[in-house]
Design an enzyme around this catalytic site. Structure first.
Site, short mmCIF file in Angstrom:
data_model
loop_
_atom_site.label_atom_id
_atom_site.label_comp_id
_atom_site.label_asym_id
_atom_site.label_seq_id
_atom_site.Cartn_x
_atom_site.Cartn_y
_atom_site.Cartn_z
N GLY A 47 -13.81 -1.30 -6.77
CA GLY A 47 -15.08 -0.66 -6.45
C GLY A 47 -15.10 0.11 -5.14
O GLY A 47 -16.17 0.31 -4.56
N ARG A 92 0.84 -1.19 0.00
CA ARG A 92 0.00 0.00 0.00
C ARG A 92 0.90 1.26 0.00
O ARG A 92 1.96 1.26 0.61
CB ARG A 92 -0.85 -0.02 1.28
CG ARG A 92 -1.84 1.11 1.43
CD ARG A 92 -2.99 0.97 0.49
NE ARG A 92 -4.14 1.76 0.91
CZ ARG A 92 -5.14 2.07 0.08
NH1 ARG A 92 -5.13 1.65 -1.16
NH2 ARG A 92 -6.17 2.75 0.53
N SER A 105 -7.70 1.01 3.37
CA SER A 105 -8.21 0.53 2.09
C SER A 105 -9.44 -0.36 2.30
O SER A 105 -9.69 -0.84 3.41
CB SER A 105 -7.11 -0.29 1.41
OG SER A 105 -7.59 -0.93 0.24
N THR A 154 -9.59 0.52 -9.46
CA THR A 154 -8.88 -0.54 -8.74
C THR A 154 -9.12 -1.76 -9.62
O THR A 154 -10.08 -1.77 -10.40
CB THR A 154 -9.44 -0.76 -7.32
OG1 THR A 154 -9.18 0.41 -6.53
CG2 THR A 154 -8.83 -1.98 -6.60
N ASP A 176 -7.85 8.25 0.41
CA ASP A 176 -8.36 7.16 1.26
C ASP A 176 -8.11 7.41 2.74
O ASP A 176 -8.62 6.67 3.59
CB ASP A 176 -7.73 5.82 0.84
CG ASP A 176 -8.52 5.14 -0.27
OD1 ASP A 176 -9.65 5.57 -0.55
OD2 ASP A 176 -8.01 4.18 -0.87
N1 GLY Z 1 -8.44 3.08 -3.20
C1 GLY Z 1 -9.49 2.22 -2.84
C2 GLY Z 1 -9.20 1.35 -1.71
O1 GLY Z 1 -8.05 1.01 -1.49
O2 GLY Z 1 -10.08 1.01 -0.99
#
Ligand code: GLY
Length: 579
Positions: A468, A101, A447, A376, A418
């Site tokens: 999504g 991440r 996330s 995503t 996020d």
């Molecule tokens: N960027 C969307 C997620 O990681 O939830």
């Protein structure tokens, strides 16, 4: 011979989907093979993964190759300058996750997206150089390859280099995506250079060559992580940051490390659920919701019944409320992982469930879940040796910031959105957060990505996940329940219409056909008053999945989009045979 048929079937289903005027009208079929399977959003990437399996690579090699290929062939979400999560189940019983991440740059601050009056500045966390988190994908993919792969860097990256350097023939999917985003690309010369044909719109069938991206991939192939986090690529990234008041420094790049993390593990009626821990909320919420539902016979209630949907909405409401309060990067905040995932906690949390009445989400001002593509992307891989990889990767929104870092060919993520920019203020997905997900230097943003493997008797059974945004977790849960409770084929489990609720906003959104008129009335009579059918162009999730069956390994690309499942040899038996 078998390999040829594998490719042919992949290619035919791809062509059928691309040239169908109405994607949903194509009868969705799973493909089936004995030698392994790759299901992803991009036909080229799935072909690359299957080719790696053909060459004797394992599921990890294939997943890493797919990750690099997606960065070339599915630029709205595949990436080098984004982040992702990989859940791995090896045939020796090893279960591990890789967290790559993005991180907040070291110069970031808690209030960096607020104005002088403490209000969130619209667009700053999505459409600016400040929106960019320190990228993790390259470090993550290379660390996974080194630890659990069997091939070398060149073998898994070269296919992506070839796709970028020699080019691909553009299909409707890509051309439409590029056209739609032209106004967003317009302010950035490097973005215009990649996504327009000398200022004109690309057309279907044009050859799309990405020379700068090929050079970036070559540096990664030749120098490993130093080809990205140091040297020319790093210099170009930092120069891009300086040109737009971004924060990422050379030191941020050099310091970036992916993390190996213990998976979230739960059980559901004799199946094991293996998913992603923080900084994802996905695994915890998935297990928490399944724990709440385990005491009920959803199968007997039936797919699409108001009883089952009411139960699922109520489980979602409670789990997402917990997300807002308790979840963030567990390296920075004491996330009560163990407590949230116990059966006892779920029982207590669901004790006030009333089968005939909806409960109320707190009356907190909340944002809208936007009706536009929530990007995503998810890929599922299983090999013939019994190894499985579930991989979700992202730039956050479609094409991230829409900024290509000049000279690199890479789109920059806007993952900083996020984070919770301000307590109880919704982000793009309408999700609210608090201290657990506040911005701190070096912290990973929370996330919803939920790469998941369902295991039966010690062997991977189902590999699934989805894009999504906030809908990822509920999409993943619906696929699992469709298979385990409703005994659907993989094809039906992936294709069936979906719904979503996330506590706040208070409404329940659903795809056309997810609720019959009767079901809708029955839900309204329980007090679910905000049932919002989505416009036909908006879909929930894109759950490219793989299932081990007695017939072989099935792969199913979500028919909502133009993905493709491709099997490795040994026999694609027949596309129809999987139904
Ligand atoms: N960027 C969307 C997620 O990681 O939830």
């Amino acid at each position: 011979m078998t390999s040829f048929f594998t490719r042919l079937l992949g290619a035919l289903s791809f062509i059928a989907i691309i040239f169908s005027p109405v994607v949903q009208a194509v009868a969705p079929k799973a493909v089936i093979a004995d030698g392994g399977m790759v299901a992803s959003r991009s036909a080229w990437a799935s072909q690359v993964g299957a080719q790696i399996l053909d060459q004797g690579g394992n599921a990890v090699d294939a997943a890493v190759a797919v990750g690099f290929a997606l960065a070339v062939t599915y630029p709205s979400a595949g990436n080098l300058a984004g982040g992702g999560f990989m859940v791995i189940h090896l045939n020796d019983g090893t279960v591990i996750t890789n967290d790559h991440r993005e991180k907040a740059p070291s110069a970031s601050t808690k209030d960096m997206f607020l104005d002088s009056e403490g209000k969130v500045v619209k667009g700053l966390s999505t459409k600016s150089h400040l929106a960019v988190g320190v990228p993790g994908s390259v470090a993550g993919l290379l660390s996974v390859l080194e630890k659990y792969g069997t091939m070398d860097r060149k073998q898994v990256i070269q296919p992506a280099i070839d796709l970028a350097a020699k080019g691909i023939l553009l299909d409707r999917d890509l051309v439409t995506g590029f056209a739609r985003r032209q106004p967003d690309f317009a302010p950035y010369a490097a973005s215009r250079a990649v996504f327009s044909n000398d200022g004109e719109l690309y057309e279907i069938g044009d050859l799309w060559v990405q020379s700068d991206l090929a050079q970036t991939l070559i540096r990664i192939r030749d120098k490993g992580r130093d080809g990205f986090y140091k040297g020319r690529t790093a210099d170009l990234l930092v120069a891009e940051m300086k040109s737009g008041n971004g924060l990422i420094s050379h030191k941020d790049l050099e310091d970036y490390q992916p993390r190996w993390r213990e998976a979230i593990r739960g059980t559901y009626k004799g199946y094991e659920i293996i998913s992603m821990p923080p900084p994802s909320s996905g695994g915890i919420l998935l297990v928490q919701m399944l724990n709440m539902l385990e005491g009920y016979d959803l199968g007997a209630m039936g797919y699409g019944s108001s009883e089952a949907i009411h139960l699922m909405i109520e489980a979602e409401r409670r789990a997402y409320a917990d997300r807002a309060e308790h979840l963030g990067d567990s390296d920075f905040y004491p996330v009560p992982v163990a407590q949230l995932t116990t059966k006892a906690y779920a029982k207590e949390r669901f004790a006030d469930f009333n089968p005939s009445k909806a409960s109320f989400s707190e009356n907190i001002e909340s944002g809208e879940v936007p009706y536009e593509s929530l990007e995503t992307t998810h890929a599922s891989v299983m090999d013939a040796m019994g190894n499985a990889v579930s991989y979700t990767t992202t730039l956050n929104l479609s094409y991230g910031t829409k900024i290509v870092a000049a000279g690199t060919g890479m789109l920059l993520n806007n993952e900083m959105d996020d984070f919770s920019a301000k307590e109880n203020e919704p982000n793009f997905y309408g999700l609210i957060g608090r201290q657990a997900n506040a911005i701190e230097p070096g912290k990973r943003m929370l996330s919803s990505m939920t790469p998941t493997i369902v295991v039966k008797d010690g062997k991977p059974l189902l590999v699934t996940g989805s894009p999504g945004g906030s809908t990822i977790i509920t999409t993943t849960m619906q696929i699992i329940l469709n298979v385990l409770e409703h005994k659907m084929s993989l094809s039906d489990a992936v294709s069936s219409p979906r719904f979503h609720h996330q506590w706040l906003p208070t409404r329940v959104i659903y795809e056309p056909q997810a609720f019959s008129a009767d079901t809708r009335r029955a839900l309204e009579s329980r007090g679910h008053n905000e049932l919002v059918v989505l416009p036909g162009t908006y879909q929930i999730g894109d759950a490219n999945s793989v299932l081990r069956t007695e017939k072989g390994i099935e792969g199913m690309a979500d028919p909502r989009n133009a993905g493709t499942a491709v099997g490795s040899p040994g026999a694609v038996k027949s596309a129809a045979a999987a139904k």
